[in-house]
Design an enzyme around this catalytic site. Sequence first.
Site, mmCIF file in Angstrom:
data_model
loop_
_atom_site.group_PDB
_atom_site.id
_atom_site.type_symbol
_atom_site.label_atom_id
_atom_site.label_comp_id
_atom_site.label_asym_id
_atom_site.label_seq_id
_atom_site.Cartn_x
_atom_site.Cartn_y
_atom_site.Cartn_z
ATOM 1 N N SER A 26 0.764 -0.973 0.265
ATOM 2 C CA SER A 26 0.373 0.017 0.212
ATOM 3 C C SER A 26 0.699 1.069 -0.177
ATOM 4 C CB SER A 26 -1.134 -0.200 1.025
ATOM 5 O OG SER A 26 -0.401 -0.295 2.112
ATOM 6 N N HIS A 63 -3.459 -4.192 -5.552
ATOM 7 C CA HIS A 63 -3.313 -3.266 -4.433
ATOM 8 C C HIS A 63 -5.035 -3.071 -4.259
ATOM 9 C CE1 HIS A 63 -3.766 0.361 -1.585
ATOM 10 N NE2 HIS A 63 -3.245 -0.736 -0.409
ATOM 11 N N GLU A 70 -6.686 -1.429 -7.576
ATOM 12 C CA GLU A 70 -5.819 -0.681 -7.754
ATOM 13 C C GLU A 70 -4.734 -1.113 -8.260
ATOM 14 O OE1 GLU A 70 -4.085 1.900 -5.142
ATOM 15 O OE2 GLU A 70 -4.905 3.955 -5.938
ATOM 16 N N ASN A 89 -4.052 6.454 -0.823
ATOM 17 C CA ASN A 89 -3.419 6.001 0.443
ATOM 18 C C ASN A 89 -3.009 7.839 0.134
ATOM 19 O OD1 ASN A 89 -4.041 5.001 2.125
ATOM 20 N ND2 ASN A 89 -2.237 3.028 1.063
HETATM 21 N N1 CAA Z 1 -15.607 -11.291 4.253
HETATM 22 C C1 CAA Z 1 -16.416 -11.263 3.455
HETATM 23 N N2 CAA Z 1 -17.901 -10.883 3.991
HETATM 24 C C2 CAA Z 1 -17.702 -10.149 4.561
HETATM 25 C C3 CAA Z 1 -16.683 -9.764 5.289
HETATM 26 C C4 CAA Z 1 -15.183 -10.789 4.617
HETATM 27 N N3 CAA Z 1 -14.684 -10.315 5.835
HETATM 28 N N4 CAA Z 1 -16.867 -8.570 5.604
HETATM 29 C C5 CAA Z 1 -17.648 -8.020 5.432
HETATM 30 N N5 CAA Z 1 -18.955 -8.954 4.963
HETATM 31 C C6 CAA Z 1 -19.777 -8.697 4.002
HETATM 32 C C7 CAA Z 1 -20.973 -9.130 5.337
HETATM 33 O O1 CAA Z 1 -21.480 -9.983 5.244
HETATM 34 C C8 CAA Z 1 -22.179 -7.876 4.889
HETATM 35 O O2 CAA Z 1 -23.282 -8.754 3.726
HETATM 36 P P1 CAA Z 1 -24.661 -8.445 3.074
HETATM 37 O O3 CAA Z 1 -24.262 -7.456 2.510
HETATM 38 O O4 CAA Z 1 -24.864 -9.056 2.349
HETATM 39 O O5 CAA Z 1 -25.700 -8.087 4.857
HETATM 40 C C9 CAA Z 1 -21.367 -6.343 4.611
HETATM 41 O O6 CAA Z 1 -20.439 -7.296 4.124
HETATM 42 C C10 CAA Z 1 -21.164 -5.573 4.895
HETATM 43 O O7 CAA Z 1 -20.991 -6.139 6.742
HETATM 44 P P2 CAA Z 1 -21.440 -5.684 7.677
HETATM 45 O O8 CAA Z 1 -23.141 -5.394 7.221
HETATM 46 O O9 CAA Z 1 -21.030 -6.715 9.470
HETATM 47 O O10 CAA Z 1 -20.695 -4.110 8.010
HETATM 48 P P3 CAA Z 1 -21.240 -2.951 7.915
HETATM 49 O O11 CAA Z 1 -22.197 -2.724 7.096
HETATM 50 O O12 CAA Z 1 -20.616 -1.858 8.761
HETATM 51 O O13 CAA Z 1 -19.639 -3.180 6.770
HETATM 52 C C11 CAA Z 1 -18.223 -2.466 6.301
HETATM 53 C C12 CAA Z 1 -18.809 -3.207 7.422
HETATM 54 C C13 CAA Z 1 -17.626 -3.454 4.558
HETATM 55 C C14 CAA Z 1 -16.469 -3.188 6.743
HETATM 56 C C15 CAA Z 1 -18.029 -1.266 5.890
HETATM 57 O O14 CAA Z 1 -18.468 -0.566 7.074
HETATM 58 C C16 CAA Z 1 -16.956 -0.709 4.702
HETATM 59 O O15 CAA Z 1 -16.988 -0.658 3.859
HETATM 60 N N6 CAA Z 1 -16.418 0.267 5.588
HETATM 61 C C17 CAA Z 1 -14.505 0.934 5.275
HETATM 62 C C18 CAA Z 1 -13.702 -0.244 4.432
HETATM 63 C C19 CAA Z 1 -12.539 0.786 4.063
HETATM 64 O O16 CAA Z 1 -13.154 1.364 3.440
HETATM 65 N N7 CAA Z 1 -11.538 -0.278 3.477
HETATM 66 C C20 CAA Z 1 -10.554 -0.007 3.240
HETATM 67 C C21 CAA Z 1 -9.642 0.156 4.238
HETATM 68 S S1 CAA Z 1 -8.213 0.719 3.440
HETATM 69 C C22 CAA Z 1 -7.322 -0.776 2.161
HETATM 70 O O17 CAA Z 1 -7.528 -2.094 2.912
HETATM 71 C C23 CAA Z 1 -5.860 -0.353 1.793
HETATM 72 C C24 CAA Z 1 -4.894 0.290 2.533
HETATM 73 O O18 CAA Z 1 -3.995 0.819 1.445
HETATM 74 C C25 CAA Z 1 -5.030 0.607 4.189
#
Ligand code: CAA
Length: 284
Positions: A120, A141, A153, A191
């Site tokens: 990242s 990414h 990405e 990022n």
């Molecule tokens: N595997 C499979 N499915 C998953 C999962 C996993 N690890 N985690 C969550 N899910 C699914 C859930 O089952 C749920 O499915 P439905 O829509 O069918 O109900 C869905 O994802 C949403 O999950 P939750 O209902 O448990 O919770 P939520 O609605 O609060 O969503 C989240 C959780 C998807 C994490 C959401 O909060 C989100 O999109 N957050 C932002 C995440 C983000 O920005 N990630 C990027 C981070 S930066 C990075 O990774 C890279 C870097 O370089 C730093």
Amino acid sequence: MDVKKVAVIGGGTMGNGIAHVFAMNGFSVNLIETKQEFADRAMSTIQKNLDRMVKKEKIDEGKKKSTLDSISVFLDISEGVKDVDMVVEAVPENLDIKTSVWKQVDEAAPDHTIFGSNTSSISITKLAALTSRPEKFIGMHFFNPVPVMKLVEIVRGLQTDDDTYDVVEETSKKLQKVPVPVNDAPGFVSNRVLMPMINEAIFCVGEGVATAENVDEVMKLGMAHPMGPLRLADFIGLDVCLDILGVLYEGFKDPKYRPAPLLVKMVDAGKLGNKTGEGFYKYD
Ligand code: CAA
């Protein structure tokens, strides 16, 4: 080239998610870890996430089984990459570790194998130069949680060739992801845009402008973000956020990327977010 078999190196949060999506979309996966206990933990996380998908009726039990059956565990890099079409590396964000991994991969992988790093923050051009085939090296990414987030990405290093880009773009689509091309630059696009927002949110808390909860409420309800920036920082890991800000700060020599003093203090205190049980919030 049609990619059929991939090696995923590293079974941590990103690596197990990457192995999960490749296996679920018909690829044969060699998951490479350093110790059996880490490999077991990665496989049990994949199983748990597949169970969640079965429960939500996104896949059936048959798909869960075929996905798990498509993953083979290896504890040796040379063995795990010797007959694959693509390698995706997701080991810790440490240049020494990545250097050692890529040197071993370069020696053992077939000539046609494409090399992708999930880094990242480390320069793709720099990682590519560690290998004898920089034209076949690219950034892939992914975003956490990998089975859910649609973006890949795709980061082109200085020497990445068009054939490599085309194969990686096609492969990402087969993972049911949306590939977005960017060129190699500190923080890429994701990022470079995300971390200053998180950093600014931390300045707001540090300066007493608002509590962490209220900063997050503003961004969730006012800007429709699924998570506020401070909860997201905890989710990513505060140490990771600090490292990436360091890469931006060093890379651009621009004070706008100066890490918030509160972020530095929290990392010094070992409050790294979800993974240590406490960051801006507490976790069980
Ligand atoms: N595997 C499979 N499915 C998953 C999962 C996993 N690890 N985690 C969550 N899910 C699914 C859930 O089952 C749920 O499915 P439905 O829509 O069918 O109900 C869905 O994802 C949403 O999950 P939750 O209902 O448990 O919770 P939520 O609605 O609060 O969503 C989240 C959780 C998807 C994490 C959401 O909060 C989100 O999109 N957050 C932002 C995440 C983000 O920005 N990630 C990027 C981070 S930066 C990075 O990774 C890279 C870097 O370089 C730093």
